[in-house]
Design an enzyme around this catalytic site. Structure first.
Site, PDB file in Angstrom:
ATOM      1  N   TYR A   1      26.642 159.602  -5.345  1.00 26.63           N
ATOM      2  CA  TYR A   1      25.218 159.319  -5.479  1.00 26.63           C
ATOM      3  C   TYR A   1      24.361 160.449  -4.904  1.00 26.63           C
ATOM      4  CZ  TYR A   1      21.010 156.341  -5.475  1.00 26.63           C
ATOM      5  OH  TYR A   1      19.768 155.799  -5.700  1.00 26.63           O
TER       6      TYR A   1
ATOM      7  N   SER B   1      32.811 157.065  -4.318  1.00 31.57           N
ATOM      8  CA  SER B   1      31.550 156.359  -4.153  1.00 31.57           C
ATOM      9  C   SER B   1      30.928 156.073  -5.530  1.00 31.57           C
ATOM     10  CB  SER B   1      30.614 157.161  -3.250  1.00 31.57           C
ATOM     11  OG  SER B   1      29.513 156.381  -2.855  1.00 31.57           O
ATOM     12  N   GLN B   2      29.748 156.624  -5.841  1.00 34.03           N
ATOM     13  CA  GLN B   2      29.210 156.429  -7.189  1.00 34.03           C
ATOM     14  C   GLN B   2      30.191 156.918  -8.242  1.00 34.03           C
ATOM     15  OE1 GLN B   2      24.983 157.404  -8.989  1.00 34.03           O
ATOM     16  NE2 GLN B   2      26.221 159.258  -8.986  1.00 34.03           N
TER      17      GLN B   2
ATOM     18  N   ASP C   1      33.504 150.741   6.215  1.00 36.15           N
ATOM     19  CA  ASP C   1      32.551 151.317   5.261  1.00 36.15           C
ATOM     20  C   ASP C   1      31.390 150.359   5.037  1.00 36.15           C
ATOM     21  OD1 ASP C   1      31.196 152.511   3.177  1.00 36.15           O
ATOM     22  OD2 ASP C   1      32.953 152.802   1.907  1.00 36.15           O
TER      23      ASP C   1
ATOM     24  N   HIS D   1      32.379 155.504   5.285  1.00 36.97           N
ATOM     25  CA  HIS D   1      32.316 155.838   3.864  1.00 36.97           C
ATOM     26  C   HIS D   1      33.015 157.144   3.511  1.00 36.97           C
ATOM     27  CE1 HIS D   1      30.995 155.166  -0.161  1.00 36.97           C
ATOM     28  NE2 HIS D   1      30.199 156.217  -0.203  1.00 36.97           N
TER      29      HIS D   1
END
Length: 324
Positions: free
Chosen positions: A92, A189-190, A275, A305
């Site tokens: 992201y 992540s994204q 996370d 994360h």
């Protein structure tokens, strides 16, 4: 951050409460059909990087709505035959960055295709930026990307991004030095959330490797953590009172849990138990929904994360060598 989510033994059996829209498959079939009415027009321009071990190409292809999307294709310098191919999606706020930041997968002998995320890299939140604008406007939204066009599934930002990602796989496969029959998608992540979506939309992938994936189990993720980017949705609803049901309906079309239910490829997930950005229960929700029999999840008990970081990269190198 200390452990805050479910215990690991409960995570292994956790199932999302997200409700799948009845027209989920029709929505995505129509979306992809409309985008495929535009010529893919994938173009690969050689780039001088002053690196001797790889060859790099500046890629442009037609994504959602025929909009131009950028990427990199990085190949081992001596490649003369089609190679197993890794398509990567970005976290992201980042873009495709600079070519020399993408050396791992080509160094392992793969063709490596990196998709620029529309609107994000050009905004320059981190990394070396990107070159793909998002020419579509939206109704009023909270700053960030999570609420752009969230008033309806047809308008939502991630409809464009997921479609770009499917087209990125098609663009990667169009190059003569990629082996379409040996294609994997991955990201963190994204990028992990996008890879899950692509895993549900592209039926003939060999492998999918999402790390600490975002965009999963929206009913839980939007309420269990107050970290961005999920918190963007809560902040939007603080000022747009009374729209929660409408927003939940939109998000259901983009929930990684529902794409995972269509995933057949071999899958290697990762989750970090501390996370608070992508809470572990939301990751396990997608992992537990994944329908392919060949699936595994790496768990990092004391990480936030950042997840497994280089340890997870090593795990993916080992795992992909047996699948590609």
């Amino acid at each position: 951050m200390a452990l805050f989510d479910l215990p690991l033994d409960e995570l292994r059996g956790y199932r999302s409460a997200s409700t799948e829209p009845e027209d989920f498959d029709d929505f995505w079939a129509k979306t992809l059909q409309e985008s495929r009415e535009h010529d893919l027009d994938a173009r690969f321009e050689p780039v001088e990087t002053h690196l001797t071990t790889v060859r790099t190409y500046d890629v442009t292809f037609a994504g959602f709505g025929g909009h131009p999307v950028k990427g990199w294709l990085v190949l081992p310098a001596g490649a003369t035959e089609p190679l197993p191919t890794v398509v990567e999606f970005i976290g992201y706020g980042g873009g495709r960055n600079l070519p020399h930041t993408h050396l791992l997968w080509a160094s392992a002998g793969y063709a490596h295709f990196v998709m620029d995320t529309r609107g994000q890299g050009s905004a320059g939140a981190w990394g070396g930026g990107g070159d793909t604008p998002d020419p579509v406007g939206s109704a009023p939204a909270f700053p960030g990307f999570m609420t752009r066009g969230i008033d309806a599934p047809e308008n939502y930002y991630y409809r464009r991004v997921y479609t770009d990602a499917v087209r990125a796989v098609e663009a990667a496969r169009s190059h003569p030095l990629t082996d379409a029959s040996r294609t994997a998608v991955l990201g963190g992540s994204q990028g992990g959330g996008i890879s899950i979506a692509v895993g549900g939309l592209v039926p003939d992938l060999v492998a999918v490797a999402p790390d600490v994936p975002f965009l999963c189990d929206f009913p839980r993720s939007t309420t269990i953590t107050d970290r961005d980017p999920y918190r963007e949705i809560g902040n939007y609803l603080k000022t747009h009172r009374g729209r929660a049901d409408q927003i939940r309906r939109t998000l259901a079309y983009f929930d990684g849990v529902h794409f995972a239910a269509r995933g057949r490829a071999a899958a290697l997930f990762s989750a970090a138990l501390e996370d608070a950005t992508c809470p572990p229960s939301t990751v396990f929700a997608a992992f537990n929904a994944w329908t392919g029999d060949d699936k595994h999840i790496e768990v990092y008990e004391f990480n936030d994360h950042e997840g497994g970081g280089p340890f997870q990269e090593a795990a993916k190198l080992r795992w992909l060598s047996s699948h590609l």
